[in-house]
Design an enzyme around this catalytic site. Structure first.
Site, PDB file in Angstrom:
ATOM      1  N   ASP A   1     -56.388 -31.993   8.869  1.00 44.08           N
ATOM      2  CA  ASP A   1     -55.176 -31.320   8.406  1.00 44.08           C
ATOM      3  C   ASP A   1     -55.609 -30.077   7.632  1.00 44.08           C
ATOM      4  O   ASP A   1     -56.693 -29.554   7.878  1.00 44.08           O
ATOM      5  CB  ASP A   1     -54.317 -32.267   7.570  1.00 44.08           C
ATOM      6  CG  ASP A   1     -52.831 -31.937   7.657  1.00 44.08           C
ATOM      7  OD1 ASP A   1     -52.440 -30.870   7.158  1.00 44.08           O
ATOM      8  OD2 ASP A   1     -52.060 -32.739   8.217  1.00 44.08           O
TER       9      ASP A   1
ATOM     10  N   HIS B   1     -56.456 -27.359   9.689  1.00 42.06           N
ATOM     11  CA  HIS B   1     -55.244 -26.561   9.874  1.00 42.06           C
ATOM     12  C   HIS B   1     -55.252 -25.312   9.009  1.00 42.06           C
ATOM     13  O   HIS B   1     -54.205 -24.689   8.825  1.00 42.06           O
ATOM     14  CB  HIS B   1     -54.005 -27.396   9.566  1.00 42.06           C
ATOM     15  CG  HIS B   1     -53.776 -28.508  10.545  1.00 42.06           C
ATOM     16  ND1 HIS B   1     -52.710 -29.377  10.445  1.00 42.06           N
ATOM     17  CD2 HIS B   1     -54.476 -28.907  11.638  1.00 42.06           C
ATOM     18  CE1 HIS B   1     -52.765 -30.261  11.439  1.00 42.06           C
ATOM     19  NE2 HIS B   1     -53.833 -29.994  12.166  1.00 42.06           N
TER      20      HIS B   1
END
Length: 415
Positions: free
Chosen positions: A224, A247
């Site tokens: 993430d 991310h």
């Protein structure tokens, strides 16, 4: 009679010696020093559970009137859970040289959202070159991606001030690796975060409601956001961070919950992102329960290596269609800069700045941006509800359109 006097004198000397030894022991405790969990007093052993040994060593060290150190030597040790709670009487350090392993099954924890926590501490140091292994593989397989918050955070810092975290590794956390809440003047230096790129909601370092946090010389690869910045963050500095997989480095998401505090003063500089699903970004939910602000956000000297969506401001953030995308975000974004951002993008939309319909972004600066598209087709950019100041930016990246442009693959984050 003489023999009796000799015996009395011997008894007195023995008593004084015993008292002196006891006092010396107490003075040793009061004077701090090293509290090794594997010494005879605490009884910790490699390849066994040292939960109680850690708790006992911490209790003694925290009570010391002078600087002290809790030591976990090299080796692998199992820890069911640990709470290092202050305040302590003097500066204190936890030095983890070995590997601490969490239970694979989070149901064994008394608080299923927390494995290791550090609370209410000043002048604290976490160091040692060791590893906090969350053993999250089993949990990831069972997680519903739309409810990815259901998991255990590897390491929590709550109300930790004037402290340092250095030379540690967080491995395979079940959820966020490191969570920083209500902290002040806390520095992360040479920290490593590692988890597979498809591990759900494993943000590397999440920071919220904290002031004066510094992250430097840190390597994060996870599933993430490498670093996620929540509400109430002020005067955050991020330098020399490498990110990927992951991310990207994200301010937000903001505006999902009630009573969120403003974000102010985020400086991200000299960082490198490689093969991430986003680069540097600000994201706010499309619909918010209340208004707030996000200001003085600066990204400078950033290298992008084959990154999807390198530069993003998204005020229509709505993963899994969990909100009304037709709503207009109430988070006011202002005083934002993107300077000297270079490298390659794997998606044609190199710059996406989509601000709120009813609350346009203000004072956005784009300077010295040079991104090359590694795929086929034309590089482009989108700027909606914003009029940035642009200098030394190639035409395809200089707000080529205000209309929606297809972007890279949708991320599977829940935050």
């Amino acid at each position: 009679m003489a023999l009796k006097l000799v015996m009395i004198m011997f008894s007195i000397l023995l008593f004084l010696s015993s008292t002196s030894s006891t006092s010396a022991g107490r003075e040793l405790l009061a004077d701090g020093g090293d509290f090794d969990v594997t010494n005879a007093k605490y009884g910790g052993k490699p390849d066994s559970d040292i939960t109680q040994a850690l708790a006992n060593a911490w209790k003694d060290a925290c009570a010391s009137a002078s600087a002290s150190k809790v030591i976990v030597p090299k080796g692998t040790f199992k820890v069911k859970e640990a709470s290092f709670k202050g305040p302590c009487k003097a500066p204190i350090e936890v030095q983890v040289q070995g590997t601490l392993q969490a239970p694979e099954d989070a149901s064994q924890l008394s608080k299923q959202d927390t494995w290791i926590e550090f609370l209410y501490l000043n002048d604290f140091t976490l160091s040692g070159g060791g590893t906090f292994d969350g053993q999250g593989q089993k949990t990831w397989k069972a997680i519903d991606p739309k409810n990815a918050k259901a998991g255990t955070i590897n390491i929590r810092f709550h109300a930790v001030k004037k402290s340092l975290v250095k030379d540690i590794t967080s491995l395979n956390s079940k959820n966020f690796h490191i969570n920083v809440i209500s902290c002040e003047q806390l520095t992360f230096d040479h920290v490593t975060v590692t988890a597979p790129g498809d591990s759900p909601n494993t943000d590397g370092i999440h920071i919220a409601r904290s002031t004066g946090v510094n992250v430097t010389d840190t390597n994060i690869g996870t599933g993430d956001d490498c670093i996620s910045i929540g509400d109430g963050t002020k005067q955050l500095t991020i330098t020399k961070v490498t990110c990927g997989p992951g991310h990207g480095i994200s301010v937000g998401s903001l505006g999902r919950f009630d009573k969120e505090d403003p974000v102010e003063g985020v400086n991200v500089k000299n960082c490198t992102l490689s093969k991430t699903t986003n680069g540097v970004r600000i994201k706010t939910w499309a619909k918010n329960p209340q208004a707030s602000t996000c200001s003085e956000i600066h990204f400078e000297d950033i290298i992008m290596n084959d990154v999807q969506n390198p530069i993003v401001v998204d005020q229509e953030y709505c993963p899994w269609n969990q909100c009304d995308k037709q709503a207009s975000s109430q988070i006011k974004i202002s005083n934002v800069s993107f300077k000297n951002i270079r490298g390659t993008t794997s998606t044609p939309l190199g710059v996406k700045i989509v601000c709120a319909k009813g609350l346009p972004c203000e004072k956005v600066d784009m300077t010295d941006i040079d991104l090359k598209f590694t795929g086929t087709g034309a590089l482009t950019s989108q700027c909606t509800n914003v009029k940035p100041t642009i200098a030394n930016v190639a035409q395809p990246l200089a707000c080529a359109t205000d209309a929606p442009v297809p972007v890279g693959p949708a991320e599977k984050s829940n935050d």
